[in-house]
Design a protein around this motif. Structure first.
Motif, PDB file in Angstrom:
ATOM      1  N   ASN A  92       0.826  -1.209   0.000  1.00  0.00           N
ATOM      2  CA  ASN A  92       0.000   0.000   0.000  1.00  0.00           C
ATOM      3  C   ASN A  92       0.856   1.253   0.000  1.00  0.00           C
ATOM      4  O   ASN A  92       0.532   2.248  -0.652  1.00  0.00           O
ATOM      5  CB  ASN A  92      -0.926   0.017   1.222  1.00  0.00           C
ATOM      6  CG  ASN A  92      -1.979  -1.067   1.151  1.00  0.00           C
ATOM      7  OD1 ASN A  92      -2.272  -1.582   0.080  1.00  0.00           O
ATOM      8  ND2 ASN A  92      -2.547  -1.427   2.286  1.00  0.00           N
ATOM      9  N   GLN A  93       1.947   1.213   0.762  1.00  0.00           N
ATOM     10  CA  GLN A  93       2.809   2.384   0.842  1.00  0.00           C
ATOM     11  C   GLN A  93       3.440   2.696  -0.510  1.00  0.00           C
ATOM     12  O   GLN A  93       3.530   3.857  -0.909  1.00  0.00           O
ATOM     13  CB  GLN A  93       3.897   2.160   1.900  1.00  0.00           C
ATOM     14  CG  GLN A  93       3.337   2.232   3.311  1.00  0.00           C
ATOM     15  CD  GLN A  93       4.330   1.784   4.353  1.00  0.00           C
ATOM     16  OE1 GLN A  93       5.301   1.088   4.058  1.00  0.00           O
ATOM     17  NE2 GLN A  93       4.091   2.169   5.597  1.00  0.00           N
ATOM     18  N   ASN A  95       2.173   1.938  -3.402  1.00  0.00           N
ATOM     19  CA  ASN A  95       1.091   2.512  -4.214  1.00  0.00           C
ATOM     20  C   ASN A  95       0.877   3.987  -3.878  1.00  0.00           C
ATOM     21  O   ASN A  95       0.661   4.809  -4.770  1.00  0.00           O
ATOM     22  CB  ASN A  95      -0.213   1.750  -3.967  1.00  0.00           C
ATOM     23  CG  ASN A  95      -0.222   0.416  -4.693  1.00  0.00           C
ATOM     24  OD1 ASN A  95       0.444   0.247  -5.706  1.00  0.00           O
ATOM     25  ND2 ASN A  95      -0.987  -0.530  -4.187  1.00  0.00           N
ATOM     26  N   SER A  96       0.911   4.316  -2.582  1.00  0.00           N
ATOM     27  CA  SER A  96       0.712   5.717  -2.185  1.00  0.00           C
ATOM     28  C   SER A  96       1.808   6.598  -2.763  1.00  0.00           C
ATOM     29  O   SER A  96       1.548   7.723  -3.184  1.00  0.00           O
ATOM     30  CB  SER A  96       0.747   5.859  -0.664  1.00  0.00           C
ATOM     31  OG  SER A  96      -0.225   5.067  -0.088  1.00  0.00           O
ATOM     32  N   THR A  99       0.989   7.309  -6.252  1.00  0.00           N
ATOM     33  CA  THR A  99      -0.081   8.313  -6.299  1.00  0.00           C
ATOM     34  C   THR A  99       0.469   9.697  -5.988  1.00  0.00           C
ATOM     35  O   THR A  99       0.044  10.693  -6.558  1.00  0.00           O
ATOM     36  CB  THR A  99      -1.188   7.957  -5.283  1.00  0.00           C
ATOM     37  OG1 THR A  99      -1.581   6.616  -5.509  1.00  0.00           O
ATOM     38  CG2 THR A  99      -2.385   8.873  -5.435  1.00  0.00           C
ATOM     39  N   ASN A 100       1.420   9.758  -5.075  1.00  0.00           N
ATOM     40  CA  ASN A 100       2.013  11.031  -4.715  1.00  0.00           C
ATOM     41  C   ASN A 100       2.984  11.554  -5.781  1.00  0.00           C
ATOM     42  O   ASN A 100       3.613  12.580  -5.592  1.00  0.00           O
ATOM     43  CB  ASN A 100       2.750  10.922  -3.375  1.00  0.00           C
ATOM     44  CG  ASN A 100       1.809  11.133  -2.209  1.00  0.00           C
ATOM     45  OD1 ASN A 100       0.805  11.825  -2.335  1.00  0.00           O
ATOM     46  ND2 ASN A 100       2.121  10.547  -1.062  1.00  0.00           N
TER      47      ASN A 100
ATOM     48  N   LYS B  49      -5.808  13.728  -3.879  1.00  0.00           N
ATOM     49  CA  LYS B  49      -5.225  12.441  -4.294  1.00  0.00           C
ATOM     50  C   LYS B  49      -6.060  11.251  -3.826  1.00  0.00           C
ATOM     51  O   LYS B  49      -5.977  10.168  -4.390  1.00  0.00           O
ATOM     52  CB  LYS B  49      -3.809  12.301  -3.753  1.00  0.00           C
ATOM     53  CG  LYS B  49      -2.814  13.140  -4.541  1.00  0.00           C
ATOM     54  CD  LYS B  49      -1.450  13.070  -3.882  1.00  0.00           C
ATOM     55  CE  LYS B  49      -0.552  14.162  -4.386  1.00  0.00           C
ATOM     56  NZ  LYS B  49       0.430  14.568  -3.387  1.00  0.00           N
ATOM     57  N   ASP B  52      -8.373  10.137  -6.446  1.00  0.00           N
ATOM     58  CA  ASP B  52      -7.717   9.909  -7.725  1.00  0.00           C
ATOM     59  C   ASP B  52      -8.047   8.483  -8.189  1.00  0.00           C
ATOM     60  O   ASP B  52      -8.025   7.564  -7.376  1.00  0.00           O
ATOM     61  CB  ASP B  52      -6.203  10.080  -7.535  1.00  0.00           C
ATOM     62  CG  ASP B  52      -5.433   9.744  -8.782  1.00  0.00           C
ATOM     63  OD1 ASP B  52      -5.375  10.606  -9.646  1.00  0.00           O
ATOM     64  OD2 ASP B  52      -4.922   8.615  -8.874  1.00  0.00           O
ATOM     65  N   ILE B  54      -6.537   6.124  -9.772  1.00  0.00           N
ATOM     66  CA  ILE B  54      -5.549   5.082  -9.491  1.00  0.00           C
ATOM     67  C   ILE B  54      -5.505   4.763  -8.001  1.00  0.00           C
ATOM     68  O   ILE B  54      -5.384   3.611  -7.585  1.00  0.00           O
ATOM     69  CB  ILE B  54      -4.145   5.533  -9.988  1.00  0.00           C
ATOM     70  CG1 ILE B  54      -4.155   5.631 -11.512  1.00  0.00           C
ATOM     71  CG2 ILE B  54      -3.071   4.561  -9.537  1.00  0.00           C
ATOM     72  CD1 ILE B  54      -4.413   4.329 -12.222  1.00  0.00           C
ATOM     73  N   ASN B  55      -5.660   5.809  -7.189  1.00  0.00           N
ATOM     74  CA  ASN B  55      -5.655   5.562  -5.748  1.00  0.00           C
ATOM     75  C   ASN B  55      -6.857   4.726  -5.334  1.00  0.00           C
ATOM     76  O   ASN B  55      -6.755   3.843  -4.490  1.00  0.00           O
ATOM     77  CB  ASN B  55      -5.624   6.890  -4.992  1.00  0.00           C
ATOM     78  CG  ASN B  55      -5.365   6.689  -3.518  1.00  0.00           C
ATOM     79  OD1 ASN B  55      -4.397   6.029  -3.148  1.00  0.00           O
ATOM     80  ND2 ASN B  55      -6.244   7.197  -2.686  1.00  0.00           N
ATOM     81  N   ASN B  58      -6.204   1.217  -6.205  1.00  0.00           N
ATOM     82  CA  ASN B  58      -5.277   0.652  -5.215  1.00  0.00           C
ATOM     83  C   ASN B  58      -5.998   0.315  -3.923  1.00  0.00           C
ATOM     84  O   ASN B  58      -5.729  -0.696  -3.285  1.00  0.00           O
ATOM     85  CB  ASN B  58      -4.161   1.652  -4.900  1.00  0.00           C
ATOM     86  CG  ASN B  58      -3.174   1.767  -6.037  1.00  0.00           C
ATOM     87  OD1 ASN B  58      -3.075   0.873  -6.869  1.00  0.00           O
ATOM     88  ND2 ASN B  58      -2.465   2.877  -6.088  1.00  0.00           N
ATOM     89  N   GLY B  62      -5.983  -3.279  -2.673  1.00  0.00           N
ATOM     90  CA  GLY B  62      -5.167  -3.469  -1.478  1.00  0.00           C
ATOM     91  C   GLY B  62      -5.956  -3.931  -0.270  1.00  0.00           C
ATOM     92  O   GLY B  62      -5.373  -4.358   0.721  1.00  0.00           O
ATOM     93  N   ARG B 330      -2.659 -10.841  -5.877  1.00  0.00           N
ATOM     94  CA  ARG B 330      -2.201  -9.459  -5.829  1.00  0.00           C
ATOM     95  C   ARG B 330      -0.691  -9.401  -5.620  1.00  0.00           C
ATOM     96  O   ARG B 330      -0.006  -8.562  -6.177  1.00  0.00           O
ATOM     97  CB  ARG B 330      -2.913  -8.727  -4.695  1.00  0.00           C
ATOM     98  CG  ARG B 330      -2.343  -7.348  -4.418  1.00  0.00           C
ATOM     99  CD  ARG B 330      -3.169  -6.611  -3.387  1.00  0.00           C
ATOM    100  NE  ARG B 330      -2.451  -5.513  -2.795  1.00  0.00           N
ATOM    101  CZ  ARG B 330      -2.268  -4.343  -3.377  1.00  0.00           C
ATOM    102  NH1 ARG B 330      -2.752  -4.135  -4.579  1.00  0.00           N
ATOM    103  NH2 ARG B 330      -1.603  -3.388  -2.774  1.00  0.00           N
ATOM    104  N   ASN B 379      -5.015   4.499   4.019  1.00  0.00           N
ATOM    105  CA  ASN B 379      -4.550   5.026   2.747  1.00  0.00           C
ATOM    106  C   ASN B 379      -4.275   6.528   2.837  1.00  0.00           C
ATOM    107  O   ASN B 379      -3.233   7.003   2.395  1.00  0.00           O
ATOM    108  CB  ASN B 379      -5.614   4.721   1.686  1.00  0.00           C
ATOM    109  CG  ASN B 379      -5.327   5.393   0.365  1.00  0.00           C
ATOM    110  OD1 ASN B 379      -5.858   6.460   0.090  1.00  0.00           O
ATOM    111  ND2 ASN B 379      -4.464   4.798  -0.433  1.00  0.00           N
ATOM    112  N   GLN B 382      -1.213   7.226   4.769  1.00  0.00           N
ATOM    113  CA  GLN B 382      -0.016   6.885   3.987  1.00  0.00           C
ATOM    114  C   GLN B 382       0.264   7.939   2.922  1.00  0.00           C
ATOM    115  O   GLN B 382       1.409   8.284   2.669  1.00  0.00           O
ATOM    116  CB  GLN B 382      -0.175   5.508   3.342  1.00  0.00           C
ATOM    117  CG  GLN B 382       0.147   4.386   4.307  1.00  0.00           C
ATOM    118  CD  GLN B 382      -0.212   3.020   3.776  1.00  0.00           C
ATOM    119  OE1 GLN B 382      -0.793   2.889   2.697  1.00  0.00           O
ATOM    120  NE2 GLN B 382       0.118   1.991   4.533  1.00  0.00           N
ATOM    121  N   LEU B 383      -0.813   8.447   2.301  1.00  0.00           N
ATOM    122  CA  LEU B 383      -0.615   9.507   1.303  1.00  0.00           C
ATOM    123  C   LEU B 383       0.000  10.740   1.951  1.00  0.00           C
ATOM    124  O   LEU B 383       0.752  11.474   1.329  1.00  0.00           O
ATOM    125  CB  LEU B 383      -1.947   9.886   0.650  1.00  0.00           C
ATOM    126  CG  LEU B 383      -2.518   8.903  -0.370  1.00  0.00           C
ATOM    127  CD1 LEU B 383      -3.863   9.384  -0.869  1.00  0.00           C
ATOM    128  CD2 LEU B 383      -1.566   8.731  -1.536  1.00  0.00           C
TER     129      LEU B 383
END
Lengths: 367, 463
Positions: A92-93, A95-96, A99-100, B49, B52, B54-55, B58, B62, B330, B379, B382-383
């Motif tokens: 997940n990290q 992926n983040s 995204t970032n 984000k 988003d 794609i997020n 995920n 995920g 996955r 999520n 984490q972003l």
């Protein structure tokens, strides 16, 4: 009437769904990730995904990455995986980070075989992936591998174990030893062990070394999760089962955390301390070496490794291909990953002061 | 009855109507509100984000395995049990499936056919092993009478060890073709409008289904002479739901080229629908609530408790098998550390989603929302690059607060935060029989008997 209203609502919804055709999809990201052909902004986000904080080195690496990348003008996004749910959270990290908008993602994998989907997504989004310390397997989306030469680490450990045994028990002709290896889900664990065995196996074959328990296969010697508790309980069992009235002279331990666990186990069994190898130069183990308990450790200067990683990022930023010094050895199952390997150093009580000179946290311990 | 029906609207007006918007599941809507709040919060603080495309993809990929587990776990918890073995069962099934697929080869067949067969056999083997494991655990719980906590604690060790035994404590990769169930997308087809066409079709199907369902329930209510919400309530509800569906469809349809609504999400959606139907509309489903609410009463009313317990435990392991396969798809590999701590993720999702620790209460949809709360929170943090240590602390607090609010509002005799708010605004109306919460009124032959048959909402089994 009611039916009309419902039908209108439905129609409006479907119309909205179809009419919004003006919004276009994000195209496949154009940047060529493999060579970083065109470079990227000097203040780009750089992702650093590290595993759970099981050893001091990972804690230090995170700090160094944050400081070093900030100093170089980048925006660091450094994330550790938690101790539970480590692999899914690391996925997940990553992926983040994509995204970032991270341009380079440096990954210290928890399990190198379970990240292929994520690094492929990162590649598709135009990010360059650098496997840090642990190789990422079964995917062509890993661009570079940066690590210490791990086979060499194993060889050095094996040689040091022999040297230590000869020095400590000059009168003996044969030595009783036990073998430990790292976590089976870490690609490096097998490499360390293979390196060590390349030195030790001939001596086992000619009878100089005796593995009393007979456990010499990787699976038998494995320490799940690199956890000290697992090494300690295995050592407890080995001692109880094989060393009643027999002396244990040496233990091959793949790293410092496990070495200390093994020493702890031997102490609590009331046995004299054997020659124990290590790796990572953890503070506690350096103290232990200076106190004459653990025999040796390997110094893999995390500072040098992180510094090299940042140099690679800077090269990529300018649009240059980063330097590599081994393009043959590290096959991840799909491709041979271009690698940059740094040389590890052996540390014993005699050489500690010399090797750690200049390291602010370790040098004082050697005085 | 006619008296209550006619008197109520003129006394309480809009508030009563408003309640009908959230017909029945006040508790669920409280946590749904929390989910919306968290999404909006992170959408603002991550500069957009969070939503988003794609997020979002995920997010689904995920967390699909945890959400799938939560579906089975809510049934286990409603029945008054707990299952600690799901992570280990998922890991065990995962490694066996990976081994089986690694060993399979069909030399005579063309490439595509051979890989299809490999994947197909892998999935079937996985489900069968899940069923066998489930039958094993179900037998101990239902027929021997060992508490599920103990049986599954044993299972946790048993199947963790079995995973490492089968896989030799190493990771085993799965074939490329298998990855579609955990990280795959629908193939795009037709003309290019700048959207993923299969996602649009999927969205349109959901829109039609939502409208049809709303219409059907109104027709059914009218036929049974139940208290029907006014048309504007239906319309508002439809518009809100459809806006969400259309919005989500457009988001998922505008991801990177080659993506669509993820296949793991479709599997999850089908399971949610299927199990919601099972728990709400079938005999065995209602029996789960009966056994969890009061097993003595259930037994005396002729419910076969053993059958229900066996079904619930066996079903959980089959679902765990599915979750395990989604996960290895996955991750592209099955490893020795898979599934560690998953049982706790699933259990927290269920409790955040409003299930009662004592059993008897809980919904599939609520648990999914509970799981999404954790997922979006995770999520979003984490972003924002919040460290894993602090993320865990925050998740712990959210779990505690969510269940705390739930317990508190139940003690107030109201189902949820929304219930609390509307009660305050309703004021003195509570004294009149007409002010009983909407949706709890059951048509009864005599007006006098209505009072006794209306149960407080928190004691009602909820679907």
């Amino acid at each position: 009437m009611k039916k009309i209203v419902i039908a209108t609502t439905a129609f409006a919804a479907i119309a909205a769904l179809t009419l919004a055709g003006c919004a276009s999809r994000a195209p496949e990201s154009g940047t060529d990730s493999t060579a970083g052909a065109s470079g990227f902004a000097a203040d780009a986000t750089i992702g650093v995904a590290l595993p759970d904080k099981t050893s001091e080195n990972w804690v230090l690496a995170g700090q160094l990455f944050t400081d070093g990348l900030t100093e170089a003008g980048f925006k660091p996004d450094v994330q550790y995986a938690p101790a539970t749910g480590t692999v899914p959270e690391q996925q997940n990290q990553i992926n983040s980070m994509v995204t970032n908008g991270a341009k380079v993602i440096i990954i210290g994998a928890k399990d190198g075989s379970q990240l292929s989907t994520q690094v492929e997504a990162a590649n598709a989004a135009g990010a360059t992936v650098i496997a840090y310390d642990r190789l990422i397997l079964n995917t062509d989306a890993v661009d570079y591998y940066l690590a210490f030469d791990n086979f060499k680490v194993g060889e050095l450990q094996g040689q040091a174990l022999l040297d230590g045994l000869k020095a400590k028990f000059a009168d003996k002709a044969a030595y009783n030893i036990e073998l430990f290896s790292g976590s089976p889900d870490d690609n490096n664990a097998g490499v360390f062990f293979a390196g060590a065995m390349s030195v030790l196996q001939p001596k086992i074959d000619d009878g100089t070394l005796v593995v009393v328990s007979g456990q010499t296969a990787v699976a038998q010697t494995a320490t799940q999760g690199w956890l000290a508790q697992n090494a300690q309980s295995r050592m407890d069992t080995l001692l109880a089962a094989n060393y009643q009235g027999v002396e244990l002279d040496g233990v091959l331990s793949p790293n410092d955390t496990l070495a200390r666990a093994i020493i702890e186990s031997v102490k609590s069994a009331g046995k004299p301390l054997p020659v124990v190898t290590g790796q990572d130069s953890e503070v506690e183990s350096v103290k232990s070496i200076m106190a004459g308990e653990q025999y040796m450790t390997i110094y893999k200067d995390t500072r040098a490794l992180v510094a090299q990683a940042i140099v690679m990022v800077q090269d990529l930023q300018k649009g240059n291909a980063p330097e590599t010094n081994d393009t043959e050895s590290y096959d991840n199952g799909v491709k041979v990953v271009p690698s940059y390997l740094l040389a590890p150093l052996v540390v014993t009580k005699d050489t500690a002061a010399e090797v750690y000179a200049g390291n602010t946290s370790l040098e004082p311990l050697t005085k | 009855m006619s008296e209550t029906a006619t008197r109520a609207p003129e006394k309480s007006g809009g508030i009563r109507e408003l309640r009908k918007l959230f017909a029945g599941g006040g508790r669920q809507y409280g946590i749904l509100g929390a989910l919306v709040f968290i999404i909006v919060f992170f959408q603002i603080f991550t500069d957009g984000k969070t939503l988003d495309p794609i997020n979002l993809i995920n997010l689904i990929n995920g967390n699909a395995y945890v959400l799938v587990l939560a579906i089975g776990m809510v049934m286990v918890i409603v029945a008054g049990h707990i299952d600690l073995s799901v992570g280990s069962v998922a890991a065990f099934v995962g490694i066996v499936v990976a081994q089986v697929m690694k060993g399979l080869s069909f030399p005579g067949l063309p490439e595509g056919m051979s890989s299809f067969l490999t994947v197909f056999i892998g999935i079937i083997v996985g489900l069968i092993i899940g069923a066998l494991v489930g039958a094993w655990q179900g037998w101990w719980v239902a027929y021997v009478g060992v508490p599920a906590f103990i049986v599954t604690l044993a299972g946790m060790l048993l199947f963790r060890g079995a995973n490492q035994f089968v896989g030799n404590s190493t990771s085993i990769p799965v074939p490329q073709e298998f990855k579609f169930i955990g990280g795959g997308f629908l193939n795009d087809f037709g003309p290019d409008f700048g959207f993923s066409n299969p996602t649009l079709i999927l969205g349109a199907l959901v829109v039609v289904a939502v409208i049809w369902q709303e219409r059907r329930s109104r027709v059914a209510q009218r036929k049974m002479g139940a208290d029907i919400a006014p048309l504007w309530v239906s319309i508002v509800r439809l518009v809100v739901v459809l806006a969400v569906v259309v919005g989500a469809t457009l988001l998922f349809a505008t991801g990177r080229v080659g993506t669509s609504f993820p296949i793991a999400g479709i599997i999850l959606g089908v399971l949610v629908l299927g199990y919601s139907f099972l728990t709400n509309n079938t005999t065995i489903g209602r029996h789960i609530f009966a056994v969890g609410g009061n097993w003595r009463a259930a037994e005396l009313s002729g419910v076969n408790i053993r059958k229900v317990n066996f079904f619930v435990m066996a079903n959980m392991s089959v679902i765990a098998a599915l979750a395990g396969m989604i996960w290895i798809a996955r991750s592209a590999a099955s490893g020795p550390g898979d599934g560690v701590g998953w049982e706790l993720d699933a259990i927290s999702a269920v409790f955040i989603g409003g299930a009662a620790v004592s059993g008897g209460i809980g919904t599939v949809a609520g648990s999914i929302i509970g799981g999404l709360v954790i997922a979006v929170l995770n999520n979003g943090l984490q972003l924002l690059s919040v460290g894993a240590d602090r993320v865990q602390m925050i998740k712990g607090l959210v779990l505690l607060i969510a269940v705390g609010v739930d317990v508190y509002s139940k003690r107030q005799g109201r189902p949820s935060i929304i219930g609390l708010l509307t009660r305050k605004r309703g004021g003195e109306l509570d004294v009149s029989p007409g002010a009983k919460p909407a949706g709890t009124q059951t048509p009864t032959p005599s007006a006098g008997g209505a009072e006794e048959t209306v149960r407080p909402p928190d004691q009602q089994p909820r679907g």
